[in-house]
Design a protein around this motif. Structure first.
Motif, short mmCIF file in Angstrom:
data_model
loop_
_atom_site.label_atom_id
_atom_site.label_comp_id
_atom_site.label_asym_id
_atom_site.label_seq_id
_atom_site.Cartn_x
_atom_site.Cartn_y
_atom_site.Cartn_z
N MET A 238 0.90 -0.87 0.04
CA MET A 238 0.06 -0.21 -0.07
C MET A 238 0.69 1.20 0.08
O MET A 238 1.85 1.60 0.71
N LYS A 239 -0.06 2.59 -0.47
CA LYS A 239 1.15 3.97 -0.47
C LYS A 239 1.01 4.41 0.52
O LYS A 239 0.08 4.05 1.17
N GLU A 240 2.45 4.97 0.93
CA GLU A 240 2.44 5.21 1.77
C GLU A 240 2.00 6.76 1.87
O GLU A 240 2.48 7.66 0.34
N THR A 241 1.14 7.18 2.93
CA THR A 241 0.58 8.23 2.47
C THR A 241 1.47 10.02 3.04
O THR A 241 1.45 9.44 4.29
N LYS A 242 1.52 11.20 2.67
CA LYS A 242 2.85 11.56 3.56
C LYS A 242 1.92 13.26 2.80
O LYS A 242 1.56 13.03 2.50
N ILE A 243 2.04 14.16 4.24
CA ILE A 243 1.73 14.98 4.77
C ILE A 243 3.43 15.86 4.85
O ILE A 243 3.67 15.88 5.84
N ALA A 244 2.75 17.44 4.70
CA ALA A 244 2.81 18.45 4.93
C ALA A 244 2.81 19.73 5.57
O ALA A 244 1.74 19.44 5.39
N VAL A 245 3.32 19.38 6.70
CA VAL A 245 2.61 20.98 7.50
C VAL A 245 4.04 21.92 8.05
O VAL A 245 4.60 21.66 8.09
N VAL A 246 3.24 22.83 7.78
CA VAL A 246 3.50 24.34 7.74
C VAL A 246 3.57 25.12 9.21
O VAL A 246 2.28 25.61 8.76
N GLU A 247 3.77 25.28 9.96
CA GLU A 247 3.64 25.79 11.34
C GLU A 247 4.78 26.54 11.83
O GLU A 247 5.35 25.64 12.31
N ASP A 248 5.18 27.60 12.24
CA ASP A 248 5.79 28.39 13.09
C ASP A 248 5.62 27.70 14.18
O ASP A 248 6.42 27.70 15.36
N ASP A 249 4.38 27.37 15.29
CA ASP A 249 3.92 27.32 16.70
C ASP A 249 4.27 25.98 16.85
O ASP A 249 3.01 25.10 16.67
N MET A 250 4.84 25.34 16.91
CA MET A 250 5.71 24.63 17.73
C MET A 250 4.33 23.26 18.36
O MET A 250 4.44 22.17 18.52
N GLU A 251 3.97 24.46 19.12
CA GLU A 251 2.96 23.30 19.88
C GLU A 251 2.26 22.94 19.11
O GLU A 251 1.56 21.21 19.19
N ILE A 252 1.41 23.30 18.28
CA ILE A 252 0.32 23.30 17.43
C ILE A 252 0.94 22.35 16.15
O ILE A 252 0.23 21.00 16.55
N ALA A 253 1.99 22.33 15.62
CA ALA A 253 2.63 21.65 14.57
C ALA A 253 2.89 20.37 15.59
O ALA A 253 2.28 18.95 15.56
N ASN A 254 3.36 20.14 17.30
CA ASN A 254 3.30 18.73 17.46
C ASN A 254 2.12 18.29 17.32
O ASN A 254 2.35 16.89 17.13
N ILE A 255 0.85 18.91 17.62
CA ILE A 255 -0.42 18.20 18.33
C ILE A 255 -0.46 17.55 17.00
O ILE A 255 -1.28 16.53 16.50
N LEU A 256 -0.89 18.96 15.58
CA LEU A 256 -0.81 18.35 13.96
C LEU A 256 -0.19 16.94 14.00
O LEU A 256 -0.64 15.89 13.00
N LYS A 257 0.79 16.81 14.32
CA LYS A 257 2.01 15.98 13.92
C LYS A 257 1.58 14.23 14.78
O LYS A 257 1.43 13.79 13.84
N LEU A 258 0.94 14.37 15.82
CA LEU A 258 1.32 13.59 16.48
C LEU A 258 -0.60 12.94 16.23
O LEU A 258 -0.55 11.72 16.00
N ALA A 259 -1.52 13.75 15.91
CA ALA A 259 -2.57 14.10 15.50
C ALA A 259 -3.40 12.44 13.80
O ALA A 259 -3.36 11.69 13.96
N LEU A 260 -1.80 13.68 13.05
CA LEU A 260 -1.72 12.66 11.60
C LEU A 260 -1.20 11.31 11.73
O LEU A 260 -1.58 10.33 10.66
N SER A 261 -0.27 11.25 12.45
CA SER A 261 0.62 10.01 12.62
C SER A 261 0.03 8.72 12.97
O SER A 261 0.15 7.43 12.17
N ARG A 262 -1.34 9.52 14.19
CA ARG A 262 -1.85 7.88 15.08
C ARG A 262 -2.92 7.45 14.15
O ARG A 262 -3.68 6.42 13.86
N GLU A 263 -3.79 8.54 13.01
CA GLU A 263 -3.68 7.86 11.31
C GLU A 263 -3.15 7.38 10.18
O GLU A 263 -3.81 6.29 9.58
N GLY A 264 -2.12 6.94 10.73
CA GLY A 264 -1.23 6.49 9.65
C GLY A 264 -0.70 6.72 8.12
O GLY A 264 0.31 6.31 7.94
N TYR A 265 -0.16 8.36 8.57
CA TYR A 265 0.23 9.44 8.05
C TYR A 265 1.58 9.16 8.09
O TYR A 265 1.30 10.14 9.32
N LYS A 266 2.78 9.70 7.59
CA LYS A 266 3.62 9.88 7.52
C LYS A 266 3.37 11.70 6.88
O LYS A 266 3.80 11.72 6.32
N VAL A 267 4.58 11.92 8.98
CA VAL A 267 4.07 13.90 8.43
C VAL A 267 5.68 14.23 8.71
O VAL A 267 6.32 13.76 9.85
#
Length: 224
Positions: free
Chosen positions: A1-30
Motif C-alpha cells: 500500500m502506498k504511504e500517504t505523506k503529509i507536510a505540515v507548515v506551522e511555526d507554532d511548535m505546540e500546534i505543529a506537534n499536536i498536528l503531527k501526533l494526530a496525523l501520525s496516529r491515523e497512519g500518515y507519514k508527517v
C-alpha cells in the motif's frame, strides 16, 4: 500500500506537534516545516512529493498564501488545506484564490481537521501528478499547451476551459458550485459565463462531454 505523506507548515511548535501526533496516529507519514521557504525548497529543489499540505498563513518570511500561489504557478497541484487564525470572508476568499483547496480557522477541532484531510486525500486520490501535468484514468492534462489528451486524442482548450475542466476532474464526483468555479477562475469567469464555457467544453470533449453533469441549483460535477 502506498504511504500517504503529509507536510505540515506551522511555526507554532505546540500546534505543529499536536498536528503531527494526530496525523501520525491515523497512519500518515508527517513532516513538519516552520517556514514556507523550507517547504518550497523541499518540493522544488529536492523534488519531494506530498499527498497533502497543511499550511499556516501567518509565517515568518513568505506567508502561506504566497507559498500556495507559487506552488500552483509551478504546476504543483498537491491539495492544500489552509490553517489560520484569519477568519473573515475576505481572508477565506484570498486563501482559496491563492490556489488552496480548503480553509480551516483556528481554534480548530482535531476531528474536523482529520475529516477535512481525509476528504482532500479522497478527492485527489484518482489524480496523479507528473512533470508533464496531471492525469486521471484515460485523461491527461498538459499545462504548458492547455491541451487535454483523452484516449490518445488531443483536444486544445482555451485557458478558461482548461482551468474549469481540470477543477472538475480533480474533484471528480463532487458538485462544484458555479460561484466557486468563478472564484477559482478570478477575473477569467463570471458566474453567468460558466454555463457558456461548460457548453463549449462539452462540445470539444465529444464523447467524454456527457461526463460533465449538471447539478441543478448547484453547479456541475465530473463523473469518471
Amino acid at each position: 500500500m502506498k504511504e500517504t505523506k503529509i507536510a505540515v507548515v506551522e511555526d507554532d511548535m505546540e500546534i505543529a506537534n499536536i498536528l503531527k501526533l494526530a496525523l501520525s496516529r491515523e497512519g500518515y507519514k508527517v513532516r513538519v516545516f516552520n517556514t514556507s521557504e523550507k517547504l518550497l525548497n523541499d518540493i522544488i529543489e529536492y523534488r519531494q512529493n506530498y499527498d497533502l499540505i497543511i499550511l499556516d498563513v501567518m509565517l515568518p518570511g513568505m506567508e502561506g498564501r504566497d507559498a500556495c500561489k507559487l506552488l500552483r504557478e509551478r504546476n504543483i497541484h498537491t491539495p492544500v488545506l489552509i490553517l489560520t487564525a484569519l477568519s473573515s470572508e475576505d481572508d477565506k476568499v484570498k486563501g482559496l484564490d491563492s490556489g488552496a483547496d480548503d480553509y480551516l480557522t483556528k481554534p480548530f477541532s482535531i476531528k474536523e481537521l482529520l475529516a477535512r484531510a481525509r476528504a482532500l486525500l479522497r478527492r485527489h486520490g484518482e489524480v496523479s501528478i507528473s512533470s508533464t501535468g496531471i492525469s486521471s484514468g484515460s485523461i491527461k492534462f498538459f499545462d504548458d499547451f492547455r491541451t487535454v489528451e483523452i484516449n490518445g486524442r488531443k483536444i486544445y482548450l482555451t485557458k478558461t476551459e482548461f482551468m474549469i475542466f481540470r477543477i472538475l476532474v480533480e474533484n471528480s464526483g463532487k458538485a462544484i458550485r458555479k460561484d466557486e468555479l468563478s472564484t477559482k477562475l478570478g477575473s477569467r469567469g463570471s458566474v453567468r459565463a460558466i454555463d457558456v464555457h461548460i457548453k463549449n467544453l462539452r462540445e470539444k470533449l465529444g464523447d467524454e462531454g456527457h461526463k460533465i453533469k449538471t447539478v441543478w441549483g448547484v453547479g456541475y460535477k465530473f463523473e469518471l
